[in-house]
Design a protein around this motif. Sequence first.
Motif, PDB file in Angstrom:
ATOM      1  N   GLU A  73      -5.798   4.377  -2.301  1.00  0.00           N
ATOM      2  CA  GLU A  73      -6.368   4.909  -1.059  1.00  0.00           C
ATOM      3  C   GLU A  73      -5.631   4.357   0.149  1.00  0.00           C
ATOM      4  O   GLU A  73      -5.324   5.092   1.103  1.00  0.00           O
ATOM      5  CB  GLU A  73      -7.854   4.573  -0.972  1.00  0.00           C
ATOM      6  CG  GLU A  73      -8.515   5.160   0.268  1.00  0.00           C
ATOM      7  CD  GLU A  73      -9.934   4.683   0.481  1.00  0.00           C
ATOM      8  OE1 GLU A  73     -10.655   5.315   1.264  1.00  0.00           O
ATOM      9  OE2 GLU A  73     -10.323   3.653  -0.121  1.00  0.00           O
ATOM     10  N   ALA A  74      -5.326   3.053   0.129  1.00  0.00           N
ATOM     11  CA  ALA A  74      -4.598   2.443   1.241  1.00  0.00           C
ATOM     12  C   ALA A  74      -3.209   3.074   1.399  1.00  0.00           C
ATOM     13  O   ALA A  74      -2.743   3.307   2.530  1.00  0.00           O
ATOM     14  CB  ALA A  74      -4.477   0.937   1.023  1.00  0.00           C
ATOM     15  N   LEU A  75      -2.537   3.351   0.287  1.00  0.00           N
ATOM     16  CA  LEU A  75      -1.228   3.990   0.339  1.00  0.00           C
ATOM     17  C   LEU A  75      -1.336   5.391   0.934  1.00  0.00           C
ATOM     18  O   LEU A  75      -0.557   5.772   1.821  1.00  0.00           O
ATOM     19  CB  LEU A  75      -0.614   4.047  -1.062  1.00  0.00           C
ATOM     20  CG  LEU A  75       0.720   4.795  -1.202  1.00  0.00           C
ATOM     21  CD1 LEU A  75       1.798   4.155  -0.339  1.00  0.00           C
ATOM     22  CD2 LEU A  75       1.156   4.826  -2.675  1.00  0.00           C
ATOM     23  N   ALA A  76      -2.295   6.166   0.453  1.00  0.00           N
ATOM     24  CA  ALA A  76      -2.471   7.528   0.951  1.00  0.00           C
ATOM     25  C   ALA A  76      -2.832   7.536   2.428  1.00  0.00           C
ATOM     26  O   ALA A  76      -2.281   8.315   3.220  1.00  0.00           O
ATOM     27  CB  ALA A  76      -3.543   8.248   0.132  1.00  0.00           C
ATOM     28  N   ASP A  77      -3.752   6.666   2.816  1.00  0.00           N
ATOM     29  CA  ASP A  77      -4.127   6.595   4.227  1.00  0.00           C
ATOM     30  C   ASP A  77      -2.957   6.117   5.088  1.00  0.00           C
ATOM     31  O   ASP A  77      -2.807   6.544   6.236  1.00  0.00           O
ATOM     32  CB  ASP A  77      -5.319   5.657   4.411  1.00  0.00           C
ATOM     33  CG  ASP A  77      -6.644   6.294   4.010  1.00  0.00           C
ATOM     34  OD1 ASP A  77      -6.635   7.455   3.548  1.00  0.00           O
ATOM     35  OD2 ASP A  77      -7.694   5.633   4.148  1.00  0.00           O
ATOM     36  N   GLY A  78      -2.126   5.231   4.531  1.00  0.00           N
ATOM     37  CA  GLY A  78      -0.961   4.780   5.269  1.00  0.00           C
ATOM     38  C   GLY A  78       0.033   5.902   5.516  1.00  0.00           C
ATOM     39  O   GLY A  78       0.653   5.982   6.591  1.00  0.00           O
TER      40      GLY A  78
END
Length: 206
Positions: free
Chosen positions: A94-99
């Motif tokens: 999720e952090a990667l996608a949001d980044g």
Amino acid sequence: MRLIASLTSPYARKVRIVLAEKKLEYKLELDDPWSAQPQVASHNPLGKVPCLLLDGGDALFDSRVIVEYVDTLSPLGRLIPERGRERAEVRTWEALADGVVDAAVAARLEAVWPGRTDAERCQAWIDRHIDKVQAGVAAMARDLGEQAWCCGLHLSLADIAVGCALSYLDFRFPDLAWRTQYPNLVRLVDKLGQRPSFVQTQPPTA
């Protein structure tokens, strides 16, 4: 519950998809956070969507906080593992996608925000953030490999976040060639796109 959101926000779309997958009822209240007097500013001091208003008046903001809360409201189809390495893996996806979305939004605002003239825009800034987008998408493709889902054997928040991020690139950056470079991501996004939760939250084309 009431969700203050924009139809074009990928962060708000992530929340709306989670609410749909959990089959939870809520009232959608549309708002433009870039307007002169956005409604959301009364509930989120940062003036950002999405913002979830709970019974009693409490407000939750930041999409990651909201989806974590929503996932606890029903045992139906848990999207975030409760503990351990699996939980960390889903939240890292999720952090990667949001980044990726963060970088894409930064690049888009630099290119189109009406508060600046064309002479004031910085192409180096745009290029820097597009580089982050491309690096993030490459990492998604590498880590997905030939798996059917990002984590484990079933749909999770990881897939939803990735689907929202890549769909946002299709929406705002159609010239980026991620679909020709990463067929495994195409398969995942196209599979997600057949789910009612994704169909119902597709951003408007106009």
